[in-house]
Design a protein around this motif. Structure first.
Motif, mmCIF file in Angstrom:
data_model
loop_
_atom_site.group_PDB
_atom_site.id
_atom_site.type_symbol
_atom_site.label_atom_id
_atom_site.label_comp_id
_atom_site.label_asym_id
_atom_site.label_seq_id
_atom_site.Cartn_x
_atom_site.Cartn_y
_atom_site.Cartn_z
ATOM 1 N N TRP A 225 0.818 -1.214 0.000
ATOM 2 C CA TRP A 225 0.000 0.000 0.000
ATOM 3 C C TRP A 225 0.858 1.273 0.000
ATOM 4 O O TRP A 225 0.502 2.264 -0.596
ATOM 5 C CB TRP A 225 -0.955 0.002 1.189
ATOM 6 C CG TRP A 225 -2.066 0.971 1.001
ATOM 7 C CD1 TRP A 225 -2.229 2.154 1.651
ATOM 8 C CD2 TRP A 225 -3.162 0.886 0.079
ATOM 9 N NE1 TRP A 225 -3.351 2.810 1.201
ATOM 10 C CE2 TRP A 225 -3.945 2.046 0.238
ATOM 11 C CE3 TRP A 225 -3.556 -0.056 -0.867
ATOM 12 C CZ2 TRP A 225 -5.099 2.283 -0.512
ATOM 13 C CZ3 TRP A 225 -4.706 0.177 -1.606
ATOM 14 C CH2 TRP A 225 -5.461 1.334 -1.430
ATOM 15 N N GLN A 226 2.002 1.233 0.667
ATOM 16 C CA GLN A 226 2.868 2.416 0.668
ATOM 17 C C GLN A 226 4.316 1.993 0.871
ATOM 18 O O GLN A 226 4.586 0.951 1.479
ATOM 19 C CB GLN A 226 2.442 3.370 1.791
ATOM 20 C CG GLN A 226 2.695 4.838 1.476
ATOM 21 C CD GLN A 226 2.096 5.740 2.535
ATOM 22 O OE1 GLN A 226 2.670 5.917 3.600
ATOM 23 N NE2 GLN A 226 0.931 6.320 2.265
ATOM 24 N N LEU A 227 5.254 2.793 0.355
ATOM 25 C CA LEU A 227 6.670 2.498 0.545
ATOM 26 C C LEU A 227 7.445 3.799 0.689
ATOM 27 O O LEU A 227 7.021 4.845 0.192
ATOM 28 C CB LEU A 227 7.226 1.652 -0.602
ATOM 29 C CG LEU A 227 7.354 2.199 -2.011
ATOM 30 C CD1 LEU A 227 8.149 1.223 -2.873
ATOM 31 C CD2 LEU A 227 5.999 2.423 -2.676
ATOM 32 N N LEU B 76 14.585 0.405 2.109
ATOM 33 C CA LEU B 76 13.264 0.726 1.590
ATOM 34 C C LEU B 76 12.236 0.006 2.458
ATOM 35 O O LEU B 76 12.270 -1.227 2.584
ATOM 36 C CB LEU B 76 13.125 0.273 0.135
ATOM 37 C CG LEU B 76 11.753 0.493 -0.525
ATOM 38 C CD1 LEU B 76 11.445 1.982 -0.667
ATOM 39 C CD2 LEU B 76 11.698 -0.191 -1.896
ATOM 40 N N ALA B 77 11.347 0.766 3.094
ATOM 41 C CA ALA B 77 10.286 0.179 3.925
ATOM 42 C C ALA B 77 9.035 0.024 3.085
ATOM 43 O O ALA B 77 8.615 0.949 2.387
ATOM 44 C CB ALA B 77 10.000 1.065 5.126
ATOM 45 N N VAL B 78 8.441 -1.162 3.166
ATOM 46 C CA VAL B 78 7.284 -1.502 2.334
ATOM 47 C C VAL B 78 6.131 -1.946 3.226
ATOM 48 O O VAL B 78 6.241 -2.950 3.946
ATOM 49 C CB VAL B 78 7.653 -2.634 1.348
ATOM 50 C CG1 VAL B 78 6.435 -3.063 0.549
ATOM 51 C CG2 VAL B 78 8.779 -2.187 0.426
ATOM 52 N N SER C 19 0.108 2.705 5.758
ATOM 53 C CA SER C 19 1.021 3.846 5.639
ATOM 54 C C SER C 19 2.286 3.636 6.460
ATOM 55 O O SER C 19 2.267 2.934 7.476
ATOM 56 C CB SER C 19 0.319 5.129 6.109
ATOM 57 O OG SER C 19 -0.309 4.935 7.366
ATOM 58 N N VAL C 20 3.382 4.247 5.997
ATOM 59 C CA VAL C 20 4.652 4.175 6.715
ATOM 60 C C VAL C 20 5.333 5.539 6.707
ATOM 61 O O VAL C 20 5.142 6.339 5.787
ATOM 62 C CB VAL C 20 5.631 3.138 6.110
ATOM 63 C CG1 VAL C 20 5.146 1.735 6.341
ATOM 64 C CG2 VAL C 20 5.870 3.397 4.622
ATOM 65 N N ALA C 21 6.124 5.785 7.755
ATOM 66 C CA ALA C 21 6.921 7.019 7.819
ATOM 67 C C ALA C 21 8.164 6.778 8.655
ATOM 68 O O ALA C 21 8.100 6.163 9.715
ATOM 69 C CB ALA C 21 6.104 8.155 8.422
#
Length: 321
Positions: free
Chosen positions: A106-108, A117-119, A163-165
């Motif tokens: 959904w977000q990276l 890279l966070a997925v 979501s990621v941050a």
């Protein structure tokens, strides 16, 4: 603080635009705007006139997230097809193809150092970490279930990660879930730290303040924009003003303003000190899926800009002052 509309590009894609980010300026290129669409393409734009620089194809389903490496030399796109494509910004050549199945991404987002890279693993209720040197999976951050909750298909669905941050120092990662909770991890130790609560619906977007690494800002389908003290585990500001889901959030480089995009078709500028929206931009005619401030840097850039993308297939660019 205010936004002034600069220009728009109608019909930027053949279908809805669900994601955007800025590619930082590099030795070889000025800053570019990157967009991803349900038309299965990724496009790079010159922000000076929103002219198309190049189109990047390779996905077989809609693109729902894009991310740019801090160097400005590579970028990544994630699609409903469960693949992540990493590509060279200048040549368009594919550097790596990462398989995220069985769950869609959904977000990276790249960490500030550009090494990971966070997925967000969607239905897998986890965040996968890929190193950018060899593009190997180096870690999995699993969202723990609250104590006393038995595993079920229903609870698994609610932990769907949207979501990621990354924190500014790259040591912590926050991720927002379908059930409204935000999970915070110590990435260095691959350890879950705590949940942050306060939303009652899916958390679509997250961003850390660039000037205070303790502050995390979130956007949710419940219509609220929340601000948390990550270290103190507390919600200290909750703002409302949109009439529908808040789909995207970003914070200005000076940390003084927050921008959001919503299903109510508006882009709003918020003053966190006033705890209220101070401006609403209405040039989109459909849901606004992405807002992103241009990062500082690059030659000849005298103003801060904000980009927004929408289901109406258009891009809008604003000046922030």
């Amino acid at each position: 603080m205010k936004l002034a509309w600069l220009r728009s590009q109608d019909g930027a894609h053949d279908d809805s635009l669900w994601t955007t980010t800025w590619v930082p300026a590099s030795d070889d290129s000025p800053a570019l705007l990157l967009t991803g669409s349900l038309d299965e393409t990724v496009k790079l734009w010159n922000p000076e006139d929103l002219s198309l620089v190049r189109t990047n194809s390779g996905h077989c389903l809609g693109v729902i997230s894009v991310a740019a490496h801090p160097s400005g030399k590579i970028a990544a796109s994630a699609s409903i097809d469960s693949f992540i494509r990493v590509f060279d910004v200048q040549s368009n050549n594919t550097i790596a193809t990462l398989e995220a199945s069985p769950s869609q991404v959904w977000q990276l987002q790249f960490n500030p150092q550009g090494t990971v890279l966070a997925v967000a693993g969607g239905g897998s209720a986890s965040v996968k970490l890929w190193n950018t040197a060899e593009w190997k999976l180096v870690g999995t951050l699993s969202i723990p279930r609250p104590e006393g909750v038995k595993h079920s298909e229903k609870s698994g669905t609610k932990k769907f990660v949207l979501s990621v941050a990354w924190s500014p120092d790259g040591r912590q990662l926050a991720c927002g879930s379908m059930d409204g909770t935000i999970s915070v991890f110590d990435v260095v130790r691959t350890k879950f730290l705590h949940h942050l609560e306060g939303h009652s619906m899916p958390v679509r977007s997250l961003v850390f303040s660039p000037v205070d690494p303790r502050v995390l800002i979130s956007a949710s389908d419940d219509g609220h924009v929340n601000m948390y003290d990550v270290e103190g585990k507390t919600l200290f500001v909750s703002m409302s003003g949109h009439s529908s889901w808040v789909l995207s959030v970003d914070v200005s480089p000076d940390g003084a303003a927050i921008a959001t995009g919503s299903s109510d078709k508006t882009v709003r500028l918020w003053d966190p000190k006033m705890r209220a929206a101070v401006q609403s931009m209405t040039n989109h005619t459909d849901q606004v899926w992405g807002v992103m401030f241009r990062p500082p840097g690059g030659t000849g850039v005298r103003t801060v800009q904000l980009a927004s993308v929408s289901d109406d297939k258009s891009i809008s660019l604003y000046e922030y002052s």
